[in-house]
Design a protein around this motif. Structure first.
Motif, short mmCIF file in Angstrom:
data_model
loop_
_atom_site.label_atom_id
_atom_site.label_comp_id
_atom_site.label_asym_id
_atom_site.label_seq_id
_atom_site.Cartn_x
_atom_site.Cartn_y
_atom_site.Cartn_z
N GLN A 157 -80.52 34.41 -23.94
CA GLN A 157 -79.17 34.81 -23.53
C GLN A 157 -78.19 34.45 -24.64
N TYR A 158 -77.29 35.39 -24.94
CA TYR A 158 -76.28 35.16 -25.96
C TYR A 158 -74.93 34.91 -25.27
N PHE A 159 -74.25 33.86 -25.73
CA PHE A 159 -72.92 33.52 -25.25
C PHE A 159 -72.00 33.29 -26.45
N PRO A 160 -71.51 34.36 -27.07
CA PRO A 160 -70.70 34.18 -28.30
C PRO A 160 -69.40 33.45 -28.07
N PHE A 161 -68.85 33.51 -26.84
CA PHE A 161 -67.63 32.77 -26.52
C PHE A 161 -67.89 31.58 -25.62
N GLY A 162 -69.15 31.27 -25.37
CA GLY A 162 -69.49 30.17 -24.49
C GLY A 162 -69.40 30.57 -23.03
N THR A 163 -69.58 29.59 -22.15
CA THR A 163 -69.48 29.80 -20.71
C THR A 163 -68.47 28.83 -20.11
N ASP A 164 -68.01 29.16 -18.90
CA ASP A 164 -67.05 28.28 -18.23
C ASP A 164 -67.79 27.22 -17.43
N ASN B 132 -68.38 27.06 -14.41
CA ASN B 132 -69.19 27.61 -13.33
C ASN B 132 -70.42 28.34 -13.86
N GLY B 133 -70.61 28.32 -15.17
CA GLY B 133 -71.76 28.99 -15.77
C GLY B 133 -71.59 30.48 -15.95
N ARG B 134 -70.34 30.97 -16.07
CA ARG B 134 -70.09 32.40 -16.26
C ARG B 134 -69.74 32.68 -17.72
N ASP B 135 -70.30 33.76 -18.24
CA ASP B 135 -70.06 34.14 -19.63
C ASP B 135 -68.57 34.46 -19.82
N LEU B 136 -67.99 33.91 -20.88
CA LEU B 136 -66.56 34.05 -21.10
C LEU B 136 -66.19 35.43 -21.65
N VAL B 137 -67.11 36.09 -22.33
CA VAL B 137 -66.81 37.40 -22.93
C VAL B 137 -66.45 38.44 -21.87
N PRO B 138 -67.30 38.69 -20.86
CA PRO B 138 -66.90 39.69 -19.85
C PRO B 138 -65.68 39.26 -19.05
N ARG B 139 -65.45 37.96 -18.90
CA ARG B 139 -64.27 37.52 -18.17
C ARG B 139 -63.00 37.80 -18.97
N ILE B 140 -63.07 37.68 -20.29
CA ILE B 140 -61.93 38.05 -21.12
C ILE B 140 -61.71 39.56 -21.06
N MET B 141 -62.81 40.33 -21.02
CA MET B 141 -62.68 41.78 -20.90
C MET B 141 -61.97 42.17 -19.61
N THR C 22 -67.05 46.25 -20.88
CA THR C 22 -67.81 45.90 -19.69
C THR C 22 -68.94 46.88 -19.39
N TRP C 23 -68.87 48.08 -19.96
CA TRP C 23 -69.92 49.08 -19.72
C TRP C 23 -71.16 48.82 -20.57
N VAL C 24 -70.99 48.16 -21.70
CA VAL C 24 -72.11 47.96 -22.62
C VAL C 24 -72.55 46.51 -22.70
N TYR C 25 -71.71 45.58 -22.26
CA TYR C 25 -72.09 44.17 -22.35
C TYR C 25 -73.10 43.85 -21.26
N PRO C 26 -74.15 43.08 -21.56
CA PRO C 26 -75.23 42.86 -20.57
C PRO C 26 -74.85 41.99 -19.39
N HIS C 27 -73.82 41.14 -19.51
CA HIS C 27 -73.45 40.24 -18.43
C HIS C 27 -72.21 40.77 -17.71
N THR C 28 -72.09 40.44 -16.44
CA THR C 28 -70.91 40.79 -15.66
C THR C 28 -69.98 39.59 -15.57
N ILE D 96 -73.36 34.27 -12.61
CA ILE D 96 -73.44 32.82 -12.81
C ILE D 96 -74.79 32.46 -13.40
N PHE D 97 -74.78 31.61 -14.42
CA PHE D 97 -75.98 31.08 -15.04
C PHE D 97 -76.01 29.57 -14.80
N PRO D 98 -76.70 29.12 -13.75
CA PRO D 98 -76.69 27.67 -13.45
C PRO D 98 -77.23 26.81 -14.58
N SER D 99 -78.09 27.36 -15.41
CA SER D 99 -78.66 26.57 -16.50
C SER D 99 -77.73 26.46 -17.70
N TYR D 100 -76.68 27.26 -17.73
CA TYR D 100 -75.79 27.29 -18.90
C TYR D 100 -74.35 27.05 -18.45
#
Length: 377
Positions: free
Chosen positions: A155-162, A164-173, A52-58, A62-66
Motif C-alpha cells: 500500500q502506498y501512502f504518499p501523504f501518510g494516514t490520519d 483513524n488509519g485513512r489515507d490522506l490523499v483521497p481525503r484531501i481530494m 478520486t476516480w483513479v486513486y485506489p483508496h477511498t 480505514i487501514f487498521p494496520s496503518y
C-alpha cells in the motif's frame, strides 16, 4: 498622372477595430502571474475532482494496520514488521508460528498446533491489511503442521494516514471538492441575488431604493455565526446549509456594488435611448444595466470565492460544517492542529492545498482587475 489619380480614387482599407473585451482578454493573457495562477487552479481542480476516480483508496477506507503512518513513496508494510504481524495473527487463531519467510510480494509460513489445524484458520491470516490470499500448500504431521502461502499487500501512502488509519490523499481530494463546490455555489447564489437586487434598487431609486437598502443594512447587523447556528438548530447539519448560509449573507456586498454602478449608469445616453424606444424598466435592467456592471462584478467574484472558502473552512473548524466521514480542507486543517507535533503531515498537506488555492484565486482576481480597469483602456 493617371496612376496618381487612380491611387487617390481607391477607397482606404477599412481598419478593423478591437473590442474592449478583446483588449481586456489580451491584457489578462499577458499577465504572467494570473496565467500561472489559472494553471495552478486548474491542476488543483483536476486533482480534486478527477483524482478520486483513479486513486485506489477511498476517503472513508480505514487501514487498521496503518494508523498515523508518515508520508512515504515506498510501499507499506516494512519487511521488518511482517513477522510480528504474522505472529499476532497466528496467536489470534490459537496456533503457533514455527517459520516465516517473505520475498517482497508473497510469503510462506509454517504453522502448527497440538491438534489438526482447521483450514478455516487461514481467515485469521487475511485479516491484517498486510496479507491476503492465504492458502494451505502442504500438510505435515497428520495435519498438525501446515505450510501457508499468501500475498503481501503493498500500500502506498504518499501523504501518510490520519489517526483513524485513512489515507490522506483521497481525503484531501474530497476536501477540495467540498471547499471548491461550496465556494462556487455560494458565490453563484450571492451573484444571482446580489446583482438582481442591486440593479433593481439602483435603477428604480426613490422610496423603493431606501426600503431595499434599509433591509440590506438590517441583514448586515445580524451576526453571521448566530445566523448559521440558528440554521443548524432548526434544520440540522447538512451540506446544503453551508453554501445556503454563506450565500444568504455574502450577496449583500454584491448588491451594494451593483447598486453603486447602476446609479452611475441610469442617466447615461444609451439608457435614455432605450427609454425612447419604449423598453420596459425590467428590459433596460436586463439588457443594458446588468451587462455594463459585469466588469466590477467579475473582479468581486474572484475575491468572493476565496472568502467563501475561508468561511466554510472556519465553520468546519468550529464543527458546524461538513461532518464525518465527509471532510473539507477546513476540517482537515482543524484535525491537523490537534496533533501538529506528533503527526505534522495532517496539517501540512491540507494547508498547502488550501493556501495555494487562495493565492491562485487572489492573483487571478488581480489580473482581472488590471485587465478590466478603464484607466488602462
Amino acid at each position: 498622372m493617371t496612376d496618381m489619380t487612380q491611387v487617390l480614387a481607391e477607397p482606404a482599407a477599412a481598419v478593423r477595430g478591437t473590442s474592449l473585451w478583446a483588449m481586456a482578454r489580451h491584457r489578462f493573457l499577458r499577465n504572467k502571474a494570473a496565467m500561472a495562477s489559472l494553471f495552478v487552479l486548474v491542476i488543483v481542480a483536476v486533482f480534486s475532482f478527477a483524482g478520486t476516480w483513479v486513486y485506489p483508496h477511498t476517503y472513508d477506507q480505514i487501514f487498521p494496520s496503518y494508523v498515523a503512518v508518515p508520508p512515504s513513496l515506498d510501499p507499506y508494510p516494512r519487511e521488518d514488521t511482517l513477522q510480528q504481524v504474522m505472529q499476532t495473527a497466528v496467536e489470534r487463531a490459537r496456533l503457533k508460528l514455527d517459520a516465516f519467510d517473505a520475498d517482497g510480494t508473497s510469503y510462506t509460513a509454517r504453522i502448527s498446533s497440538e491438534k489438526p489445524v482447521d483450514p478455516r484458520a487461514t481467515r485469521y491470516l487475511d485479516r491484517p491489511d498486510e496479507f491476503d490470499g492465504a492458502e494451505i500448500i502442504s500438510t505435515l504431521n497428520d495435519g498438525k503442521t501446515v505450510e501457508v502461502k499468501g500475498r503481501i499487500n503493498g500500500q502506498y501512502f504518499p501523504f501518510g494516514t490520519d489517526r483513524n488509519g485513512r489515507d490522506l490523499v483521497p481525503r484531501i481530494m474530497v476536501g477540495g471538492q467540498v471547499s471548491l463546490t461550496v465556494g462556487l455555489l455560494a458565490t453563484f447564489v450571492s451573484l444571482i441575488i446580489g446583482v438582481t437586487y442591486g440593479a433593481v434598487s439602483g435603477y428604480v431609486g426613490g422610496r423603493v431604493d431606501n426600503v431595499m437598502m434599509r433591509f440590506v443594512e438590517i441583514l448586515y447587523s445580524l451576526p453571521f455565526m448566530f445566523f448559521v447556528i440558528m440554521l443548524v438548530v432548526f434544520f440540522g447539519r447538512h451540506f446544503v446549509l453551508i453554501f445556503a448560509a454563506i450565500g444568504a449573507i455574502e450577496w449583500l456586498d454584491m448588491a451594494r456594488i451593483v447598486r453603486g454602478q447602476t446609479l452611475s449608469l441610469k442617466r447615461r445616453e444609451f439608457v435614455e435611448a432605450a427609454h425612447a424606444m419604449g423598453l420596459s424598466n425590467w428590459q433596460i435592467i436586463r439588457r443594458h444595466v446588468i451587462p455594463n456592471t459585469i466588469g466590477p462584478v467579475v473582479v468581486f467574484v474572484t475575491v468572493l470565492v476565496p472568502k467563501v472558502i475561508l468561511l466554510e473552512s472556519f465553520l468546519s473548524f468550529l464543527g458546524l460544517g461538513v461532518q464525518e466521514p465527509m471532510t473539507s480542507w477546513g476540517s482537515l486543517i482543524a484535525e491537523g492542529t490537534t496533533g501538529m507535533q506528533a503527526v505534522p503531515w495532517l496539517l501540512i498537506y491540507p494547508a498547502i492545498f488550501f493556501v495555494v488555492t487562495l493565492f491562485a484565486l487572489n492573483f487571478i482576481g488581480d489580473g482581472l482587475r488590471d485587465a478590466l480597469d478603464p484607466k488602462d483602456r
